[in-house]
Enzyme design. Structure first.
Site, mmCIF file in Angstrom:
data_model
loop_
_atom_site.group_PDB
_atom_site.id
_atom_site.type_symbol
_atom_site.label_atom_id
_atom_site.label_comp_id
_atom_site.label_asym_id
_atom_site.label_seq_id
_atom_site.Cartn_x
_atom_site.Cartn_y
_atom_site.Cartn_z
ATOM 1 N N PRO A 70 0.774 -1.253 0.000
ATOM 2 C CA PRO A 70 0.000 0.000 0.000
ATOM 3 C C PRO A 70 0.804 1.303 0.000
ATOM 4 O O PRO A 70 0.807 2.061 0.968
ATOM 5 C CB PRO A 70 -0.837 -0.133 1.267
ATOM 6 C CG PRO A 70 0.008 -0.944 2.186
ATOM 7 C CD PRO A 70 0.724 -1.925 1.292
ATOM 8 N N CYS A 71 1.441 1.600 -1.114
ATOM 9 C CA CYS A 71 2.200 2.845 -1.223
ATOM 10 C C CYS A 71 1.289 4.071 -1.217
ATOM 11 O O CYS A 71 1.750 5.185 -0.962
ATOM 12 C CB CYS A 71 3.090 2.827 -2.459
ATOM 13 S SG CYS A 71 2.228 2.495 -3.995
#
EC number: 2.1.1.63
Length: 166
Positions: free
Chosen positions: A126-127
């Site tokens: 989850p950047c």
């Protein structure tokens, strides 16, 4: 053999690529130039089916973390950043600066941003949960509009208490 599937999502079509028994790419179609399908077969396998189910559940608000087996290639630094991304809790954010400190490279904020940009597994790793230290949303490989949507989605799901599975 590399194979792929497409998942239709509320924020656009998502490309899933698998090699052997691992998911190797999750990308928004039509956004990144790195989406190259030459030499990849359109077909499914067990990993792609699991990834499709999990991505779909994420967008239904019933899944907050992923268990699909994945693998990525990158430098040791990039891998360290990507691993740290998976520890950012659902619905929360962390600054690039804090992420750099977490991986013991406190002066590497810019390099952390570059590693984020090269994350091959959007949403799964989850950047989108990484923001500027002033709280502003800064960049996203899939487009800033998608980052905003994903963060608002996770916050909404948490507020509604809708989550059924982790």
């Amino acid at each position: 053999m590399r194979c792929y599937q497409i998942v239709v999502s509320p924020i656009g079509d998502i490309l899933l690529v698998a090699e052997e028994n691992f998911l190797t790419q999750v990308d928004f179609l039509g956004v990144n130039d790195r989406t190259e399908l030459a030499g990849i077969v359109y077909r499914s396998n067990q990993v792609l089916e699991q990834a499709k189910e999990e991505i779909t559940a994420y967008f239904q608000g019933t899944l907050t973390s992923f268990t699909v087996p994945y693998a990525y290639q990158g430098t040791e630094f990039q891998k360290k950043v990507w691993q740290a991304l998976t520890r950012i809790p659902y619905g929360e954010t962390l600054s690039y600066e804090a992420l750099a400190r977490e991986i013991n490279h406190p002066r590497a904020c810019r390099a952390v941003g570059q590693a984020n940009h090269r994350n091959p597994l959007a949403i799964i790793v989850p950047c989108h949960r990484v923001i500027g230290k002033n709280g502003h949303l800064i960049g996203y490989g899939g487009g800033l509009d998608k980052k905003v949507w994903l963060l608002q989605w996770e916050q909404r799901i948490l507020k509604e208490g809708k989550i059924l599975a982790k």
